[in-house]
Each structure stands twice: as structure tokens, then as C-alpha cells.
Design a protein around this motif. Structure first.
Motif, PDB file in Angstrom:
ATOM      1  N   UNK A   5       0.796  -1.212   0.000  1.00  0.00           N
ATOM      2  CA  UNK A   5       0.000   0.000   0.000  1.00  0.00           C
ATOM      3  C   UNK A   5       0.834   1.272   0.000  1.00  0.00           C
ATOM      4  N   UNK A   6       2.023   1.269   0.613  1.00  0.00           N
ATOM      5  CA  UNK A   6       2.921   2.416   0.593  1.00  0.00           C
ATOM      6  C   UNK A   6       2.248   3.736   0.954  1.00  0.00           C
ATOM      7  N   UNK A   7       1.580   3.789   2.079  1.00  0.00           N
ATOM      8  CA  UNK A   7       0.873   4.985   2.487  1.00  0.00           C
ATOM      9  C   UNK A   7       1.831   6.107   2.836  1.00  0.00           C
ATOM     10  N   UNK A  45      -5.022  -5.192  10.127  1.00  0.00           N
ATOM     11  CA  UNK A  45      -4.887  -4.170   9.083  1.00  0.00           C
ATOM     12  C   UNK A  45      -3.974  -3.036   9.526  1.00  0.00           C
ATOM     13  N   UNK A  46      -4.103  -2.624  10.791  1.00  0.00           N
ATOM     14  CA  UNK A  46      -3.252  -1.547  11.310  1.00  0.00           C
ATOM     15  C   UNK A  46      -1.780  -1.960  11.273  1.00  0.00           C
ATOM     16  N   UNK A  47      -1.499  -3.222  11.573  1.00  0.00           N
ATOM     17  CA  UNK A  47      -0.117  -3.715  11.538  1.00  0.00           C
ATOM     18  C   UNK A  47       0.402  -3.705  10.104  1.00  0.00           C
ATOM     19  N   UNK A  48      -0.444  -4.089   9.141  1.00  0.00           N
ATOM     20  CA  UNK A  48      -0.042  -4.008   7.728  1.00  0.00           C
ATOM     21  C   UNK A  48       0.467  -2.609   7.410  1.00  0.00           C
ATOM     22  N   UNK A  49      -0.251  -1.603   7.869  1.00  0.00           N
ATOM     23  CA  UNK A  49       0.070  -0.211   7.543  1.00  0.00           C
ATOM     24  C   UNK A  49       1.288   0.273   8.316  1.00  0.00           C
ATOM     25  N   UNK A  50       1.274   0.088   9.620  1.00  0.00           N
ATOM     26  CA  UNK A  50       2.340   0.652  10.458  1.00  0.00           C
ATOM     27  C   UNK A  50       3.698  -0.001  10.220  1.00  0.00           C
ATOM     28  N   UNK A  51       3.696  -1.276   9.838  1.00  0.00           N
ATOM     29  CA  UNK A  51       4.952  -1.984   9.617  1.00  0.00           C
ATOM     30  C   UNK A  51       5.234  -2.170   8.121  1.00  0.00           C
ATOM     31  N   UNK A  52       4.467  -1.441   7.290  1.00  0.00           N
ATOM     32  CA  UNK A  52       4.687  -1.369   5.846  1.00  0.00           C
ATOM     33  C   UNK A  52       4.747  -2.745   5.171  1.00  0.00           C
ATOM     34  N   UNK A  53       3.714  -3.542   5.391  1.00  0.00           N
ATOM     35  CA  UNK A  53       3.638  -4.875   4.805  1.00  0.00           C
ATOM     36  C   UNK A  53       2.536  -4.918   3.754  1.00  0.00           C
ATOM     37  N   UNK A  54       2.833  -5.531   2.643  1.00  0.00           N
ATOM     38  CA  UNK A  54       1.851  -5.718   1.579  1.00  0.00           C
ATOM     39  C   UNK A  54       0.959  -6.909   1.865  1.00  0.00           C
ATOM     40  N   UNK A  55       0.508  -7.568   0.817  1.00  0.00           N
ATOM     41  CA  UNK A  55      -0.435  -8.671   0.987  1.00  0.00           C
ATOM     42  C   UNK A  55       0.062  -9.988   0.391  1.00  0.00           C
ATOM     43  N   UNK A  56       1.340 -10.056   0.023  1.00  0.00           N
ATOM     44  CA  UNK A  56       1.880 -11.341  -0.449  1.00  0.00           C
ATOM     45  C   UNK A  56       1.903 -12.312   0.728  1.00  0.00           C
ATOM     46  N   UNK A  57       2.095 -13.584   0.446  1.00  0.00           N
ATOM     47  CA  UNK A  57       2.155 -14.564   1.530  1.00  0.00           C
ATOM     48  C   UNK A  57       3.335 -14.264   2.464  1.00  0.00           C
ATOM     49  N   UNK A 136      -0.965  10.417  13.166  1.00  0.00           N
ATOM     50  CA  UNK A 136      -0.343  10.123  11.874  1.00  0.00           C
ATOM     51  C   UNK A 136       0.483   8.840  12.005  1.00  0.00           C
ATOM     52  N   UNK A 137       0.689   8.194  10.881  1.00  0.00           N
ATOM     53  CA  UNK A 137       1.501   6.986  10.848  1.00  0.00           C
ATOM     54  C   UNK A 137       2.897   7.297  11.384  1.00  0.00           C
ATOM     55  N   UNK A 138       3.454   8.424  10.974  1.00  0.00           N
ATOM     56  CA  UNK A 138       4.788   8.826  11.423  1.00  0.00           C
ATOM     57  C   UNK A 138       4.842   9.015  12.938  1.00  0.00           C
ATOM     58  N   UNK A 139       3.825   9.674  13.522  1.00  0.00           N
ATOM     59  CA  UNK A 139       3.784   9.881  14.972  1.00  0.00           C
ATOM     60  C   UNK A 139       3.766   8.551  15.714  1.00  0.00           C
ATOM     61  N   UNK A 140       2.978   7.612  15.221  1.00  0.00           N
ATOM     62  CA  UNK A 140       2.884   6.305  15.878  1.00  0.00           C
ATOM     63  C   UNK A 140       4.214   5.574  15.791  1.00  0.00           C
ATOM     64  N   UNK A 141       4.819   5.606  14.601  1.00  0.00           N
ATOM     65  CA  UNK A 141       6.122   4.942  14.437  1.00  0.00           C
ATOM     66  C   UNK A 141       7.165   5.540  15.373  1.00  0.00           C
ATOM     67  N   UNK A 142       7.145   6.853  15.538  1.00  0.00           N
ATOM     68  CA  UNK A 142       8.100   7.506  16.460  1.00  0.00           C
ATOM     69  C   UNK A 142       7.793   7.139  17.913  1.00  0.00           C
ATOM     70  N   UNK A 143       6.512   7.168  18.287  1.00  0.00           N
ATOM     71  CA  UNK A 143       6.120   6.893  19.666  1.00  0.00           C
ATOM     72  C   UNK A 143       6.555   5.490  20.096  1.00  0.00           C
ATOM     73  N   UNK A 144       6.416   4.526  19.211  1.00  0.00           N
ATOM     74  CA  UNK A 144       6.712   3.133  19.561  1.00  0.00           C
ATOM     75  C   UNK A 144       8.097   2.690  19.110  1.00  0.00           C
TER      76      UNK A 144
END
Length: 148
Positions: A5-7, A45-57, A136-144
Motif C-alpha cells: 500500500x505504501x501509504x 490491518x493496522x499492523x499491515x500499515x504501520x509496519x509497511x507490509x503488503x499482501x503477499x504470503x 499520523x503513521x509517522x507519529x505512531x512509528x516515532x512513539x513506539x
């Protein structure tokens, strides 16, 4: 199908999750699930986004590892969410030997996920998803301390 998704990291998690849902087909599994499993899938779904994972196996393997190692997700609920008949049908279509090969080929990524999850500031609090959706995705990534 493989989607990455590359958000934009300035988007809120809620906006990215909405965009992700809009990009999925109308007859996806999320439209056919019981309400009690919906929360676990929303966390997924949130983990897909926050950890930048697509949908391949390979990405799905990564998401499950991130959930196990880097979040406060209830593993029992996560397993119930993926134990559906549809999920088992998809896995049987891939085949056990091919799945084993995919896992083995994914070992370098798996080792990287273990290391990155250990270096996080704290585990992602998925029970606070409603609050996290407003950030924001960036804020969450920084916080954690999520490093991609």
C-alpha cells in the motif's frame, strides 16, 4: 495478489485504514466476518500499515510475526480470526510444501523482524486502536520506535 500500500506517513492511521479498505474488492473476507472477529482483523490491518507490509504470503507471515512480537494483540483472538474456513482454504490451495519453502525463504526477514521488534521503545498497544487512528503513521512509528 500482492499489494504494497505504501501509504504517506503523514496520513492518520484511520485515513490509511479507510484507503486500504477502499482498495480491496467488495467480496473480500472482511465483509463476511462475524463482529467478534472484526476487531482482531482491524488490528491486523493496522499492523499491515504501520509496519509497511503488503499482501503477499511473505508479507502475511511478516504481519503475523509483528503482531506476535511487537504488539499487545491477544494471540488467541488473532488465531481465531485466521482459523476461518476461508483462510484454511487459501492455505490448502498453496500447499504445505510450498508454505514450508516460503517460510524458509523468509528466514532473513523473520530474523530482521525479531531484531527490530526487540529494539522498539514499547509494544504497539492495539487495544488503543481508536486513539491511534487519530494519529499520523509517522507519529505512531516515532512513539513506539517502529523502524522499517
Amino acid at each position: 495478489m500482492n499489494k504494497n500500500f505504501g501509504f504517506n506517513s503523514s496520513m492518520t492511521l484511520g485515513e490509511a485504514m479507510q484507503k486500504m479498505r477502499e482498495s480491496e474488492s467488495e467480496d473480500n473476507l472482511a465483509n463476511k466476518i462475524p463482529a467478534d472477529i472484526a476487531q482482531a482483523l482491524e488490528q491486523h490491518d493496522a499492523v499491515h500499515i504501520l509496519f509497511n507490509c503488503g499482501t503477499s504470503i511473505q508479507d502475511e507471515i511478516a504481519v503475523h510475526l509483528w503482531m506476535l512480537l511487537a504488539t499487545t494483540a491477544n494471540i488467541g483472538e488473532m488465531h481465531r480470526a485466521v482459523a476461518s474456513q476461508e483462510h484454511r482454504h487459501i492455505l490448502s490451495g498453496i500447499g504445505h510444501f510450498k508454505l514450508i519453502g516460503i517460510w524458509l525463504a523468509s528466514l532473513p526477514r523473520i530474523i530482521g523482524i525479531v531484531g527490530k521488534s526487540l529494539r522498539m521503545k514499547k509494544r504497539l498497544a492495539v487495544e488503543e486502536l481508536s486513539r491511534l487512528k487519530e494519529q499520523s503513521i509517522l507519529e505512531i512509528r516515532r512513539e513506539y520506535g517502529i523502524v522499517l
